[in-house]
Scaffold this active site. Structure first.
Site, PDB file in Angstrom:
ATOM      1  N   HIS A  77       2.873  -4.727   3.738  1.00  0.00           N
ATOM      2  CA  HIS A  77       2.096  -3.862   3.163  1.00  0.00           C
ATOM      3  C   HIS A  77       2.747  -3.047   2.083  1.00  0.00           C
ATOM      4  CE1 HIS A  77      -1.234  -0.792   2.402  1.00  0.00           C
ATOM      5  NE2 HIS A  77      -0.801  -0.107   2.707  1.00  0.00           N
ATOM      6  N   ASP A 125       0.372  -8.522   4.943  1.00  0.00           N
ATOM      7  CA  ASP A 125      -0.096  -7.069   4.819  1.00  0.00           C
ATOM      8  C   ASP A 125      -1.124  -7.343   6.311  1.00  0.00           C
ATOM      9  OD1 ASP A 125      -0.909  -4.764   4.778  1.00  0.00           O
ATOM     10  OD2 ASP A 125      -1.334  -4.642   2.564  1.00  0.00           O
ATOM     11  N   SER A 163      -1.630   0.918  -2.052  1.00  0.00           N
ATOM     12  CA  SER A 163      -2.360   1.373  -0.628  1.00  0.00           C
ATOM     13  C   SER A 163      -3.554   2.126  -1.274  1.00  0.00           C
ATOM     14  CB  SER A 163      -1.617   2.168   0.365  1.00  0.00           C
ATOM     15  OG  SER A 163      -2.326   2.025   1.643  1.00  0.00           O
TER      16      SER A 163
END
Length: 737
Positions: A712, A680, A587
């Site tokens: 994600h 995601d 991320s």
């Protein structure tokens, strides 16, 4: 001298992963009623829920275990398990009634195909199932929400009704050219005729329904539902404002109505997972008149309202700004009878010495009140630790319940009648389950903790916290004097530290943090011979509001320089192998990893990036959080105001691109392993594809793993295990064994 051997064969890493991944994680706990034995002894049952990876079934299994805690009102006399662990299949939610005599369970059953899975709401009494309601067959609403954002399962104080949140029932839709089935049930002498059609809307079968983004797919329009346990009748509550989506609901004092949080969904929905900044307010709906009442400021964001045991007051978290996505919060108190709201704990701009640095939890535990309805207990990040705190709602004084301990991190699972159930862990110690009584006011620092389930420490993992002060040239002019921290894990007693490789892991968010708790991947790497550096750069939670506010507008610069400064200082002090340094981040941590291999290509010999943001500008139109979010800095994190009704001008687009890792592609030479989740919604996988193609065009070693059904977090057991093994092999290939 020969380099330290990390692993000789992949099978060794797989065997180690199999062992360490068996460590279970606590997910919930609740306390049963106080029972007095025939001999005068008193005890309570602790019901705990755990999750564990099952590599044979490639899924996370859930199981429960019960414990008995004998006590004398203010101290634990004896505590221990009551029976073995039992797997719980299909349970989505469960809640005991206020008296503890009944238990409600939301369960899924049936097939795995579309429309095959059903939901049942069960009511249990002692050793039997008292009631079972097929919610899917009743067709009063869509699927029940089981998440911790909107979801709830709440008994009325009278224990006659259950409150929950479900998807609003959608009207049936059909094609303009739908052929009607004939009614063949008519008598032989009657001509077959078309069946009476359902009230289907023609041409609406492809209407787009917005959802709430990452991990909230198919959750669009929640409604409040009440089940009458005796009659089985289900009512969908009316009176909720049309412009908000309700959730986190509970029964008002006297069961006169329902209190809930309402999130604005106009003009459109934004991703809500990990985003506590979504505009929301506290509401009350009267059950008789069906009218709503606003109980809080409706221009901010709130979370997790909790009713006191005496049913007189409600505490909740309030966020002072709709940006950034997570920040320091206020603890507010609403008096049910005077209708007055007060701030019990305010925002902390900056921590002074060892003082309290603010509240950073996204949810208060369901059980957080003391027995006298005066104090509230919660856990929160404090720099690189997570501690338990108690606050006096009358004076506003905050006291740590776990200060001065061994340096690990705590999580409160529940408190009831002053008996606390908590989790404790460290980077080298998997979660342990503990209980203890909340001492009287003024003596809170004297908690005596008793272990119900003690984990075995993992040997040969040493760890500590490093405090880092940015050099003068890297100071933030608006927020000068901020420091930051990093957690350093290293293998125990290496023969020569200069042969130890290091993996650098910046966290995601960006407004989150690493705390000194158990983490599987860092522990695995450390056991394999790596030092692991977990960096809480400026902008991390737990360091005061000023630290958080220092980052928007400076992503790709301040956070990148903080990580690089931490790496250089630790390498200098610890004398690790400077030729074998790698990056691993997901991320926003992947965003930073890609930045670092572009801005400091000589430092890093390998990189692993999981769902990284690579081009802020190109992601803005496809992410579920274009404002500011967990892993992308589209507008706010890039330093610009966000508005729902306008598009950035050319200068803003240019600046977003300028702050993106893809800008530094020409300098990248570090071998990169990309891991992307095809489902995601936060950082769409095309971000990674864009970066992958740019590196391929320049003949930089790059490999891409695309997980078709993963989201994600890449947290599914099959995906998580595969991604770790591939990461290990990538490091082994490019750093050497």
């Amino acid at each position: 001298m020969e380099r330290q051997v990390l692993l000789s064969e992949p099978e060794e890493a797989a065997a180690l992963y199999r062992v360490l991944s068996r460590q279970p994680a606590l997910s919930a706990a609740c306390l049963g009623p106080d029972v007095t034995t025939q001999y005068g002894g008193r005890y309570r049952t602790v019901h705990t829920e755990w999750t564990q990876r099952d590599l044979e079934r490639m899924e996370n299994i859930r199981f429960c275990r019960q414990y008995l805690v004998f006590h004398d009102e203010d101290s634990v006399v004896f505590a221990g398990p009551a029976g073995s662990s039992v797997e719980t299949r299909g349970e989505l939610l469960s809640r005991e009634s206020p008296s503890g005599t009944l238990k409600a369970v939301l369960r899924k059953a049936g097939g795995t195909g579309p429309g095959e899975e059903k939901q049942f709401l069960e009511v249990w009494e002692k050793n039997r199932k008292l009631k079972s309601f097929n919610l899917s067959a009743l067709e009063k609403h869509g699927p029940v929400y089981e998440d911790d954002c909107f979801g709830c399962l709440s008994w009325s104080h009278s224990e006659t009704h259950l409150l929950y949140v479900a998807e609003k029932k959608r009207p049936k839709a059909e094609s303009f050219f739908q052929t009607k089935a004939l009614d063949v049930s008519a008598g032989e002498d009657e001509t077959a005729r078309p069946k009476k059609p359902d009230q289907a809307v023609k041409g609406d079968q492809f209407v787009f329904y917005e959802d709430w983004g990452e991990s909230m797919v198919s959750k669009s329009t929640p409604v409040l539902c009440v089940l009458d346990v005796e009659s089985g009748n289900i009512s969908v509550l009316e009176g909720v404002p049309e412009n908000v989506s309700p959730g986190q609901a509970f029964w008002a004092p006297g069961d006169t109505g329902v209190v809930f949080v309402g999130w604005w969904h106009e003009p459109f929905r934004l991703g809500i997972r990990f985003c506590t900044n979504r505009r929301s307010a506290l509401y009350y709906v009267d059950l008789t008149g069906g009218k709503y009442e606003l109980l809080s400021d409706d221009s901010l964001a709130i979370s997790s309202p909790r009713l006191s045991p005496d049913q007189c007051r409600i505490v909740y978290l309030r966020y002072p700004s709709l940006v950034p996505h997570h920040q320091c919060s206020q603890l507010c108190l609403y008096d049910w009878y005077t209708k007055v709201t007060s701030v019990v704990v305010d925002i902390v701009p900056r921590q002074l010495g060892e003082n309290f640095s603010g509240i950073y939890c996204s949810l208060l535990p369901l059980g957080c009140w003391s027995a006298d309805s005066q104090r509230v207990v919660f856990d929160s990040a404090q720099r690189s630790r997570q501690d338990l705190f108690v606050v006096d709602t009358q004076t506003g004084s905050v006291t740590s319940l776990t200060a001065g301990g061994s340096g690990g991190s705590w999580k409160l699972l529940t408190i009831d009648q002053d008996l606390m159930v908590a989790q404790f862990s460290t980077p080298s110690l998997p979660p342990s389950l503990k209980v203890g009584f909340l001492p009287p006011a003024g003596k809170e620092q004297s908690v005596s903790w008793v272990s119900l389930e003690e984990a075995e420490p993992i040997p040969d993992i040493h760890w500590g916290i490093r405090v880092l002060q940015p050099p003068p040239e890297q100071e933030n002019a608006q927020y000068a004097g901020l420091d930051f921290e990093a957690i350093l894990m290293q293998p125990g007693s290496p023969s020569d530290k200069t042969q130890v490789p290091m993996v650098v892991m910046p966290h995601g968010g960006p407004h989150s943090s690493f705390v000194t708790a158990w983490m599987l991947f860092p522990a695995m790497l450390c056991k394999m011979g790596f030092a692991v550096l977990l960096v809480n750069y400026r902008g991390s939670t737990g360091f005061g509001q000023d630290s958080i506010l220092s980052l928007p507008g400076n992503v790709g610069q301040q956070d990148v320089k903080d990580v690089q400064f931490a790496v250089e200082q630790v390498l200098r002090e610890e004398r690790f192998d400077t030729g074998r340094v790698a990056l691993m981040g997901g991320s926003h941590g992947g965003f930073l990893s890609c930045h670092l291999i572009g801005q400091y290509p000589e430092t890093y010999g390998a990189c692993v990036a999981r769902n990284p943001v690579t081009n802020i500008a190109s992601m803005m139109g496809s992410t579920d959080i274009p404002d500011c979010a967990k892993s992308c800095r589209c507008v706010v994190e890039a330093g610009f105001p966000y508005s729902n009704d306008c598009l950035p001008d050319l200068s803003v687009w240019a600046d977003m691109l300028d702050k993106s890792p893809i800008k530094y592609i020409p300098q990248v030479k570090t071998p990169l392993l990309l891991m992307l989740g095809q489902e995601d919604r936060r950082v769409p996988f095309k971000q990674g594809i864009e970066y992958y193609r740019a590196l391929k065009a320049r003949s930089v070693p790059v490999r891409l793993l695309l997980y078709p059904k993963s989201t994600h977090a890449l947290s599914e057991v099959e995906v998580e295990s595969d991604s770790f093994m591939n990461a290990v092999l990538w490091l082994r290939t490019h750093l050497g064994t």
